[in-house]
Write a protein that holds these residues in place. Structure first.
Motif: not given
Length: 768
Positions: A720-738
């Motif tokens: 499952s993949i998604a495109l996400c508009r995210i705050a630049v502070q948390h946009s680094a590759i490898g950042t874990g989110v929910e």
């Protein structure tokens, strides 16, 4: 339709005729809103001087070419011909005054004074736009604005013309209700006469009612079976009774906002509001159904047409003025013999009827009539609704599937029988697939000021665009928000083709041409003159190379570069003309082929036959969604809108701030937004098989840091993949989110930020 007090506007479609009754003291204007569209004006009256300054000087070509018939267009033509006959005018001798010409500016108008009662016929001559020529002038709408005089008899002003010869019709006076019977297959048209007027509709199975059983419209059953609050034209267009049997089907809807979960107004409602004894729909219905032995009720669950209700964010039931305008209607088809009742709601103590109850009109048509299935769309709030259209390829795609969705004013297949989204997807990734993309909006931007207009309204440097080249770009508001993404084709020095997804794009371009004082540019909608298929996949070049002939001076299909186009013929120098661009929306090698709708089925048949050895499959919207998300291709309303700038939408590469010296709409805002980014588009890869949906919140701990714009289960990645508009502070590759589901907290889907595009990040496949 009225546009302001005593002023009415009528639309004249290309190739069509519109008849308007006028009376002494009226004035009317014929308007060439888009420019370069001729008009033919014919006046029918006892007094030859009924309309001042009109002298017939030519043959009325459109009137002479009208052919009556049983379908909707034929019936309209027959009514016009009947008007001619009533005034003693032979069709083959009809004459007209010619208005406007090939160089009339956008917004040109001619004004006329009415001295005596008359019928004016305004026609818009039309010829097909030639695909293979550089100089284009697609036919366009005309408009007639009538300013009524003080002494005009308002009661003589008519409703919109019937769609066919009615079997029966009746006016439902304000604050009343009436019952009527229809047979299975017959059509019921319910019209809002003056606008903003609620009309409740009840329907019972007539045969069951004759046996003493009451089976009427059941909102709960209907909403459960269709998975929506209100049926709409298409696959989910039926209303059911409590036995799960269909009673009615929605065929057309020019409004779209209704209610199927509340009661028709009741005596209790008015009494509780302090108006005991107020006339109400429930008592009116009880009286209307008395002759059929239907038991009276204290409240009738009804289909509330034109009633504007919703549940707000706090789950409160709210209502406001209806969206309907004068002449708006809903067309339904009876699925069984029915006993019906319609009301003109008497509510005058809240906005349900715009505070002023008015009339409703009902027409019933024979079951042998054929009406297109359609939704009405208004380009602007005061515009006449435009009904959903079929594309030129519909005759072929409809033979392969019944799964169509209403998409930007056209019916497009969502998936195909005997294929399905996944098989269609794999055909595109591994072999070749063909898709109808005719819903794209095309605008010819023509004239000496065409380049200056586009240079001022899109983000790319149009001055660098060569003939035969296509560029992908964005069009923004002055605050930097994206109105639309689009492609621009350069056909000549002063000839461009703008292709976007939003029908409003043309109005935006016209508004800026006027603002900038560019008087030598025409923006002509060619959407109905150019329909197109996308042929996408690794074998697309080999397939089309067998079919496309190019004349000298045009590249051969096999030589066509990425984001280039050729103008050629299908099958050889004598075949139908077409345009082929090396563009697409799949992330694969691919092309789009553009033809006049009259040649659409010929093109489809040729591609379908030639594609058989290559394993060609049709492609629907569901498969396209998987393809485009994997390739991180953006979509309106998902990755961008007018509150999202190109950098946030992931298409910042369309904004060459350093290399485009000229100003354009939104440039100053984009300079600031680029220097101070707040959000960015990233990819997410989710754990597990749950799919993220558009609008799902994205969290790190308690705090929301982003929002899902699009999500799919990727067949090729098995994830499952998604495109996400995210705050630049948390946009680094490898950042874990929910990813938050339900309320955003009770269910969380672990995910990690990954690079995009997910598939073929270097775009080697479309470039190959």
């Amino acid at each position: 339709m009225p546009v302001r007090d005593n002023v009415e506007r009528y639309r004249v479609r290309p190739g069509g005729v519109t008849a308007v009754k006028v009376f002494g003291g009226d004035r009317f204007d014929v308007i060439d809103h888009f420019g370069r569209q001729g008009a033919e004006l014919t006046v029918l009256a006892e007094d030859p001087r009924a309309v001042a300054d009109t002298r017939p000087d030519a043959a009325a070509t459109v009137l002479r070419g009208l052919v009556g018939g049983k379908d909707e267009d034929g019936y309209s033509a027959a009514r016009i011909l009947a008007v001619l006959s009533e005034h003693g005018v032979r069709q083959d001798e009809a004459t007209a005054a010619r208005l406007f010409g090939d160089d009339s500016p956008a917004g040109a108008r001619e004004s006329f004074t009415v001295v005596a009662d008359a019928v004016v016929l305004v026609a818009a001559p039309a010829a097909p736009m030639l695909v293979h020529t550089v100089h284009q002038n697609p036919p366009s709408d005309l408009f007639v604005e009538v300013e009524r005089g003080a002494n005009t008899p308002r009661e003589q002003l008519e409703l919109p013309s019937p769609l066919a010869e009615p079997l029966w019709e009746a006016r439902i006076d304000a604050s009343t209700a009436a019952s009527y019977e229809v047979r299975a297959g017959q059509f019921i048209q319910i019209l809002d006469v003056a606008g903003r007027q609620c009309s409740d509709l009840l329907a019972f199975d007539a045969r069951a009612l004759g046996d003493g059983q009451e089976f009427g419209l059941d909102a709960t059953m209907t909403r459960t079976l269709i998975g929506a609050a209100t049926p709409r034209p298409g696959l989910t267009g039926k209303f059911y009774d409590s036995r799960a049997r269909p009673l009615l089907e929605v065929v057309r809807d020019t409004v779209g906002r209704h209610d199927t979960f509340a009661l028709a107004c009741t005596a209790k409602y008015y009494a509780d509001m302090g108006y005991p004894g107020h006339v109400n729909c429930t008592d009116n219905f009880n009286a209307a159904f008395d002759q059929y032995g239907v038991a009276p009720r204290v409240g009738w669950p009804a289909l509330n047409l034109f009633y504007n209700t919703a549940f707000d964010a706090d789950h409160q039931l709210i209502s406001d003025e209806p969206w309907s305008r004068p002449g708006d209607y809903v067309l339904l088809r009876a699925a069984a013999d029915l006993v019906c009742a319609s009301s003109a709601c008497p509510d005058d103590i809240d906005p349900a009827n715009g505070w002023v109850p008015t009339d409703i009109h009902v027409r019933v048509y024979d079951s042998t009539r054929r009406f297109s299935v359609a939704v009405g769309h208004r380009l602007t709030p005061d515009a006449e609704p435009v009904l959903t259209k079929q594309t030129g390829f519909a005759g072929r795609t409809s033979a392969l599937t019944r799964n169509f969705a209403e998409y930007q004013g056209y019916w497009l297949p969502t998936s195909f029988d005997n294929y399905g989204p996944h098989q269609e997807y794999w055909a595109c990734r591994e072999r070749v697939a063909v898709m109808d993309l005719s819903a794209l909006r095309k605008f010819e931007v023509l004239g000496p000021d065409a380049e200056a207009l586009l240079q001022s309204t899109v983000t790319r440097d149009i001055r660098r665009l060569a003939r035969g080249q296509v560029v992908y770009t964005a069009m923004c508001t002055d605050t930097g928000g994206v109105i639309d993404d689009c492609t621009v084709f350069r056909l000549g020095d002063n000839n461009f083709r703008f292709i976007g997804g939003d029908p409003y794009d043309g109005e935006h371009l016209r508004a800026h041409a006027e603002r900038l004082g560019l008087g030598k540019v025409w923006i002509k909608d060619s959407s109905d003159q150019l329909h197109n298929i996308a042929v996408q996949g690794p074998s697309s070049r080999d397939l089309l190379d067998e079919l496309i002939w190019s004349p000298a001076g045009q590249p051969a299909l096999r030589e066509l570069g990425w984001f280039r186009f050729l103008i050629g013929r299908l099958g050889g120098p004598d075949g139908p003309p077409l345009l082929v661009s090396r563009t697409g929306y799949s992330g694969e090698l691919g092309y789009e082929v553009w033809v006049h709708p009259a040649d659409a089925e010929t093109l489809w048949d040729a591609v379908w036959t030639a594609g058989e050895p290559y394993g060609l499959a049709p492609l629907g919207l569901e498969a396209l969604e998987m393809l485009r998300v994997e390739s991180a291709l953006v979509a309106a309303g998902h990755e961008f809108d007018e509150q999202t700038d190109p950098f946030e939408a992931g298409i910042g590469f369309t904004v060459p701030l350093k290399t485009k010296p000229d100003d354009f709409v939104g440039r100053a805002a984009l300079v600031d937004r680029k220097a101070h980014p707040q959000r960015v588009l990233v990819g997410l890869r989710l754990d597990g098989n749950d799919v993220a949906g558009h609008g799902d919140c994205v969290h790190i701990g308690r705090s929301q840091v982003g929002v899902i714009t699009s999500g799919v289960r990727s067949p090729i990645l098995g994830a499952s993949i998604a495109l996400c508009r995210i705050a630049v502070q948390h946009s680094a590759i490898g950042t874990g989110v929910e990813v938050g589901k339900l309320d955003g907290h009770r269910k969380r889907l672990p995910a990690v930020v990954v690079p995009i595009p997910f598939y073929d990040p270097e775009k080697t496949r479309p470039r190959s």
